[in-house]
Design a protein around this motif. Sequence first.
Motif, mmCIF file in Angstrom:
data_model
loop_
_atom_site.group_PDB
_atom_site.id
_atom_site.type_symbol
_atom_site.label_atom_id
_atom_site.label_comp_id
_atom_site.label_asym_id
_atom_site.label_seq_id
_atom_site.Cartn_x
_atom_site.Cartn_y
_atom_site.Cartn_z
ATOM 1 N N ILE A 168 7.289 -0.704 -5.679
ATOM 2 C CA ILE A 168 8.523 -0.630 -4.903
ATOM 3 C C ILE A 168 8.185 -0.954 -3.462
ATOM 4 N N VAL A 169 8.968 -1.826 -2.851
ATOM 5 C CA VAL A 169 8.740 -2.237 -1.469
ATOM 6 C C VAL A 169 10.059 -2.176 -0.709
ATOM 7 N N ARG A 170 10.076 -1.583 0.446
ATOM 8 C CA ARG A 170 11.301 -1.591 1.260
ATOM 9 C C ARG A 170 11.525 -2.995 1.828
ATOM 10 N N LEU A 171 12.760 -3.428 1.733
ATOM 11 C CA LEU A 171 13.074 -4.802 2.128
ATOM 12 C C LEU A 171 12.785 -5.058 3.600
ATOM 13 N N ALA A 204 7.279 6.169 2.965
ATOM 14 C CA ALA A 204 6.448 4.966 2.874
ATOM 15 C C ALA A 204 7.296 3.720 2.749
ATOM 16 N N ASP A 205 6.720 2.588 3.073
ATOM 17 C CA ASP A 205 7.376 1.298 2.902
ATOM 18 C C ASP A 205 7.001 0.623 1.594
ATOM 19 N N ALA A 206 5.970 1.120 0.929
ATOM 20 C CA ALA A 206 5.579 0.508 -0.339
ATOM 21 C C ALA A 206 4.795 1.504 -1.175
ATOM 22 N N VAL A 207 5.028 1.477 -2.473
ATOM 23 C CA VAL A 207 4.206 2.239 -3.413
ATOM 24 C C VAL A 207 3.867 1.321 -4.583
ATOM 25 N N ILE A 208 2.685 1.520 -5.140
ATOM 26 C CA ILE A 208 2.245 0.738 -6.295
ATOM 27 C C ILE A 208 1.824 1.706 -7.395
ATOM 28 N N ALA A 209 2.340 1.482 -8.598
ATOM 29 C CA ALA A 209 1.927 2.308 -9.730
ATOM 30 C C ALA A 209 0.504 1.924 -10.129
ATOM 31 N N ARG A 210 -0.348 2.916 -10.259
ATOM 32 C CA ARG A 210 -1.723 2.672 -10.669
ATOM 33 C C ARG A 210 -1.819 2.727 -12.189
ATOM 34 N N ALA A 239 0.819 -1.199 0.000
ATOM 35 C CA ALA A 239 0.000 0.000 0.000
ATOM 36 C C ALA A 239 0.849 1.243 0.000
ATOM 37 N N ASP A 240 0.340 2.266 -0.646
ATOM 38 C CA ASP A 240 0.982 3.564 -0.660
ATOM 39 C C ASP A 240 0.629 4.293 0.639
ATOM 40 N N GLU A 241 1.438 5.278 0.995
ATOM 41 C CA GLU A 241 1.194 6.144 2.131
ATOM 42 C C GLU A 241 1.056 5.370 3.444
ATOM 43 N N LEU A 242 1.888 4.346 3.606
ATOM 44 C CA LEU A 242 1.881 3.595 4.858
ATOM 45 C C LEU A 242 3.275 3.572 5.451
ATOM 46 N N THR A 243 3.362 3.584 6.750
ATOM 47 C CA THR A 243 4.601 3.277 7.431
ATOM 48 C C THR A 243 4.345 2.029 8.250
ATOM 49 N N LEU A 244 5.007 0.944 7.908
ATOM 50 C CA LEU A 244 4.706 -0.340 8.508
ATOM 51 C C LEU A 244 5.717 -0.656 9.600
ATOM 52 N N THR A 245 5.245 -0.918 10.788
ATOM 53 C CA THR A 245 6.121 -1.247 11.896
ATOM 54 C C THR A 245 6.348 -2.746 11.911
ATOM 55 N N GLY A 246 7.574 -3.195 11.645
ATOM 56 C CA GLY A 246 7.849 -4.615 11.480
ATOM 57 C C GLY A 246 8.000 -5.345 12.811
ATOM 58 N N ARG A 247 7.478 -6.523 12.873
ATOM 59 C CA ARG A 247 7.702 -7.417 14.010
ATOM 60 C C ARG A 247 7.515 -8.835 13.499
ATOM 61 N N LEU A 248 7.946 -9.800 14.273
ATOM 62 C CA LEU A 248 7.813 -11.188 13.875
ATOM 63 C C LEU A 248 6.585 -11.787 14.542
ATOM 64 N N LEU A 249 5.682 -12.324 13.744
ATOM 65 C CA LEU A 249 4.503 -12.971 14.309
ATOM 66 C C LEU A 249 4.919 -14.265 14.989
ATOM 67 N N HIS A 250 4.319 -14.580 16.108
ATOM 68 C CA HIS A 250 4.641 -15.847 16.759
ATOM 69 C C HIS A 250 3.377 -16.398 17.400
ATOM 70 N N ALA A 251 3.383 -17.686 17.648
ATOM 71 C CA ALA A 251 2.210 -18.329 18.236
ATOM 72 C C ALA A 251 2.665 -19.440 19.167
ATOM 73 N N GLY A 252 1.865 -19.722 20.162
ATOM 74 C CA GLY A 252 2.132 -20.857 21.050
ATOM 75 C C GLY A 252 3.184 -20.597 22.098
ATOM 76 N N SER A 253 3.606 -19.353 22.283
ATOM 77 C CA SER A 253 4.618 -19.066 23.279
ATOM 78 C C SER A 253 4.406 -17.667 23.817
#
Length: 220
Positions: free
Chosen positions: A217-220, A173-179, A19-33
């Motif tokens: 374009i997506v930030r790694l 932003a962390d991602a942009v998509i050409a429309r 998505a455009d105009e987003l700042t995504l806060t990265g974390r690792l999803l986990h389950a069962g702990s």
Amino acid sequence: YDIRTGLRRAGGLPSLPMADELTLTGRLLHAGSAAPAEAVYAPCGRVHAPAEGIAEQVVVVPVYNEEAAVEAVLDGFEAAGYRSRVLVDDGSTDASPAILDRWAAARPWCRVIHMPQNRGKSAALRVAWDWLREGLHTGSYCADTMVICVDADGQHDLGYLQALIARMQALRADAVIARRDLSYHGLYKRAGNWAMAAIGSVLAGARIHDIESGYRIVRL
């Protein structure tokens, strides 16, 4: 905007809303702990300035039977000054694999990955992301390296690329998509794209106009 996201633990693609105009806060999803999830990587500390020895941009091109167009696409990126790239041959049955190997032979910054059989564009992109993740861990790439994705058939005009990069930087932003202009498509194609974009917009929490566009374009 701030959206919580993360990475699937077992060999999956980053679960990033495209998505455009987003700042995504990265974390690792986990389950069962109850233990906190381990860090996926240490941020490199760079925002938009180049860092020594780290690629600021990397181009990803999935390729399936595009012998007539793919070399011109690669030459276009080289002429524009984009060196680092990952090319994924998605089990092509034409001359595309040989073209990719020949083109990359004299360019050590270019990586060609051959898939044994055609598995589709999503699978090819998954292979590229797995390779880039290894580069992230080894320091070839950085958390904010821009991954430029284009199709191999030449449909994406590289003349718009600098505008996309500038918009990404301006919005932090962390991602942009050409429309795309979809007026040339039939009603069925346009309706399908609208439905997919609507679903993506709900999941991302922001309006996405053309989620199926391969020019992004997506930030790694």
